[in-house]
Design a protein around this motif. Sequence first.
Motif, PDB file in Angstrom:
ATOM      1  N   TRP A   1       0.637  -1.168   0.179  1.00  0.00           N
ATOM      2  CA  TRP A   1       0.041  -0.007   0.022  1.00  0.00           C
ATOM      3  C   TRP A   1       0.953   1.320   0.146  1.00  0.00           C
ATOM      4  O   TRP A   1       0.326   2.236   0.025  1.00  0.00           O
ATOM      5  CB  TRP A   1      -0.909   0.041   1.070  1.00  0.00           C
ATOM      6  CG  TRP A   1      -2.044  -1.013   1.243  1.00  0.00           C
ATOM      7  CD1 TRP A   1      -2.054  -2.493   1.692  1.00  0.00           C
ATOM      8  CD2 TRP A   1      -3.280  -1.027   0.341  1.00  0.00           C
ATOM      9  NE1 TRP A   1      -3.015  -3.059   1.301  1.00  0.00           N
ATOM     10  CE2 TRP A   1      -3.745  -2.312   0.490  1.00  0.00           C
ATOM     11  CE3 TRP A   1      -3.595   0.082  -0.557  1.00  0.00           C
ATOM     12  CZ2 TRP A   1      -4.875  -2.617  -0.357  1.00  0.00           C
ATOM     13  CZ3 TRP A   1      -4.851  -0.562  -1.182  1.00  0.00           C
ATOM     14  CH2 TRP A   1      -5.421  -1.818  -0.880  1.00  0.00           C
TER      15      TRP A   1
ATOM     16  N   TYR B   1       0.078   3.725  -2.909  1.00  0.00           N
ATOM     17  CA  TYR B   1      -1.347   4.071  -2.801  1.00  0.00           C
ATOM     18  C   TYR B   1      -1.466   5.469  -1.894  1.00  0.00           C
ATOM     19  O   TYR B   1      -2.030   6.282  -2.260  1.00  0.00           O
ATOM     20  CB  TYR B   1      -2.186   2.971  -2.283  1.00  0.00           C
ATOM     21  CG  TYR B   1      -3.757   3.416  -1.813  1.00  0.00           C
ATOM     22  CD1 TYR B   1      -4.623   3.720  -2.855  1.00  0.00           C
ATOM     23  CD2 TYR B   1      -4.179   3.720  -0.572  1.00  0.00           C
ATOM     24  CE1 TYR B   1      -5.877   4.024  -2.593  1.00  0.00           C
ATOM     25  CE2 TYR B   1      -5.249   3.811  -0.110  1.00  0.00           C
ATOM     26  CZ  TYR B   1      -6.383   4.277  -1.118  1.00  0.00           C
ATOM     27  OH  TYR B   1      -7.655   4.423  -0.949  1.00  0.00           O
TER      28      TYR B   1
ATOM     29  N   GLU C   1      -3.771   8.465  -1.590  1.00  0.00           N
ATOM     30  CA  GLU C   1      -4.836   7.423  -1.611  1.00  0.00           C
ATOM     31  C   GLU C   1      -5.754   7.664  -3.052  1.00  0.00           C
ATOM     32  O   GLU C   1      -6.767   7.744  -3.266  1.00  0.00           O
ATOM     33  CB  GLU C   1      -5.839   7.789  -0.712  1.00  0.00           C
ATOM     34  CG  GLU C   1      -5.002   7.580   0.744  1.00  0.00           C
ATOM     35  CD  GLU C   1      -6.244   7.916   1.957  1.00  0.00           C
ATOM     36  OE1 GLU C   1      -7.115   7.476   1.654  1.00  0.00           O
ATOM     37  OE2 GLU C   1      -5.620   8.548   3.003  1.00  0.00           O
ATOM     38  N   ASN C   2      -4.817   7.476  -4.087  1.00  0.00           N
ATOM     39  CA  ASN C   2      -5.364   7.574  -5.536  1.00  0.00           C
ATOM     40  C   ASN C   2      -6.193   6.347  -5.856  1.00  0.00           C
ATOM     41  O   ASN C   2      -5.819   5.088  -5.784  1.00  0.00           O
ATOM     42  CB  ASN C   2      -4.123   7.463  -6.529  1.00  0.00           C
ATOM     43  CG  ASN C   2      -4.523   7.738  -7.906  1.00  0.00           C
ATOM     44  OD1 ASN C   2      -5.572   7.358  -8.395  1.00  0.00           O
ATOM     45  ND2 ASN C   2      -3.903   8.558  -8.468  1.00  0.00           N
ATOM     46  N   THR C   3      -7.482   6.667  -6.188  1.00  0.00           N
ATOM     47  CA  THR C   3      -8.613   5.539  -6.258  1.00  0.00           C
ATOM     48  C   THR C   3      -8.098   4.789  -7.520  1.00  0.00           C
ATOM     49  O   THR C   3      -8.554   3.483  -7.658  1.00  0.00           O
ATOM     50  CB  THR C   3      -9.785   5.927  -6.181  1.00  0.00           C
ATOM     51  OG1 THR C   3      -9.899   6.947  -7.172  1.00  0.00           O
ATOM     52  CG2 THR C   3     -10.294   6.476  -4.952  1.00  0.00           C
ATOM     53  N   GLY C   4      -7.488   5.360  -8.289  1.00  0.00           N
ATOM     54  CA  GLY C   4      -7.086   4.555  -9.422  1.00  0.00           C
ATOM     55  C   GLY C   4      -6.189   3.603  -9.674  1.00  0.00           C
ATOM     56  O   GLY C   4      -5.903   2.671 -10.408  1.00  0.00           O
TER      57      GLY C   4
ATOM     58  N   PHE D   1      -6.140   1.670  -6.654  1.00  0.00           N
ATOM     59  CA  PHE D   1      -6.443   1.002  -5.519  1.00  0.00           C
ATOM     60  C   PHE D   1      -6.566  -0.556  -5.785  1.00  0.00           C
ATOM     61  O   PHE D   1      -5.974  -1.456  -5.079  1.00  0.00           O
ATOM     62  CB  PHE D   1      -7.968   1.418  -5.015  1.00  0.00           C
ATOM     63  CG  PHE D   1      -8.513   0.377  -4.112  1.00  0.00           C
ATOM     64  CD1 PHE D   1      -8.157   0.782  -2.492  1.00  0.00           C
ATOM     65  CD2 PHE D   1      -9.502  -0.574  -4.165  1.00  0.00           C
ATOM     66  CE1 PHE D   1      -9.016  -0.159  -1.709  1.00  0.00           C
ATOM     67  CE2 PHE D   1     -10.045  -1.319  -3.406  1.00  0.00           C
ATOM     68  CZ  PHE D   1      -9.815  -0.957  -1.901  1.00  0.00           C
ATOM     69  N   ASP D   2      -7.403  -1.044  -6.964  1.00  0.00           N
ATOM     70  CA  ASP D   2      -7.412  -2.115  -7.341  1.00  0.00           C
ATOM     71  C   ASP D   2      -6.214  -2.818  -7.779  1.00  0.00           C
ATOM     72  O   ASP D   2      -5.893  -4.118  -7.356  1.00  0.00           O
ATOM     73  CB  ASP D   2      -8.134  -2.363  -8.751  1.00  0.00           C
ATOM     74  CG  ASP D   2      -9.767  -2.195  -8.562  1.00  0.00           C
ATOM     75  OD1 ASP D   2     -10.087  -1.897  -7.170  1.00  0.00           O
ATOM     76  OD2 ASP D   2     -10.416  -1.705  -9.333  1.00  0.00           O
TER      77      ASP D   2
END
Length: 329
Positions: free
Chosen positions: A263, A266, A271-274, A276-277
Amino acid sequence: MNNTKLLVICGPTASGKTNLALSLAKKFDGELVSADSRQVYTGMDIVTGKELSSKETIEKLRLYAIHNDTEYSLVPYKFYDVPLWMCDVVSPDREFSVSHYERLAGTVIRNVQKSKKLPIVVGGTGLYIRSLFRPMNTIAITPNVALREELSILALAELQEKLQQLDTRIWEMLHDSDKRNPRRLIRKIEICLSQNKLMKKDLKTDFDVLLIGLTAPLKKIYERIDTRVDERIKSGALDEVKKLQSVYGYDIPSMTGLGYREWREYFEKNENTGIFDACVQRWKFHEHAYARRQMTWFRKEKDIHWFDIEDKDFEQNIEPLVRGWYTSP
């Protein structure tokens, strides 16, 4: 019945070791001793899967142990009314090695045996488990100055190759950061060379050990890992990682563990949601790889009684084995 009995439940991550150990502890009046290299750290709860519904401790069972002139307070948690030892032993910024585990867990195990209860070691850290019944005795392995000078001139790739030649299992269990750290590689080589001499002396403990291993096809293990990772994320794993990295950063050994190091990108990218996955998938893949390394390690250990968790009767088959061993003189 003698008081040297030691039951070990081992196998890859997500194979159901803790549930089996808890069931056996209730049937045979046992106490659990964790053999997990990340659960020893305080605050590392959700990601490591301590599975403690409450953090209620059993203060009356508190032990004190000395290791390298440092005093450790060992307090078990109440895990469904069964004592669970060797969780939350040190803070994440403290050193904790195999030799720490060997000495502290050994103190716990002998105390449990003295109380006429069955110590049940449960976990997937192969070096920790092996140290209990085939001690590495790394405490007594002092720095070899001449050897260190000789190794210090070697390139990283040469150190890696040398350690693999000495003990492939130790190499396979190392975290990626350790594999790239010359200082740690030199210490592992130093220990291996000294340990080879100790093993020639047939170093053993006085434990009467029964080893039970849980296994399953890798596809099944992967599925269980993926489900568990998703559950831990929903339970607040990211909040735990964020809190710990804000205090300790990512460069201490404990934060290189699975579920933490993945993490870093990230959080460093706000905390870039792009991504996350991608971080979730990376965590799952690293857990898959770790499970494979665990199976490689444990398959080379002798005397493990293996049970496939896909066999619906596997627990019923384990109980008579344990009973026959535990009640024998």
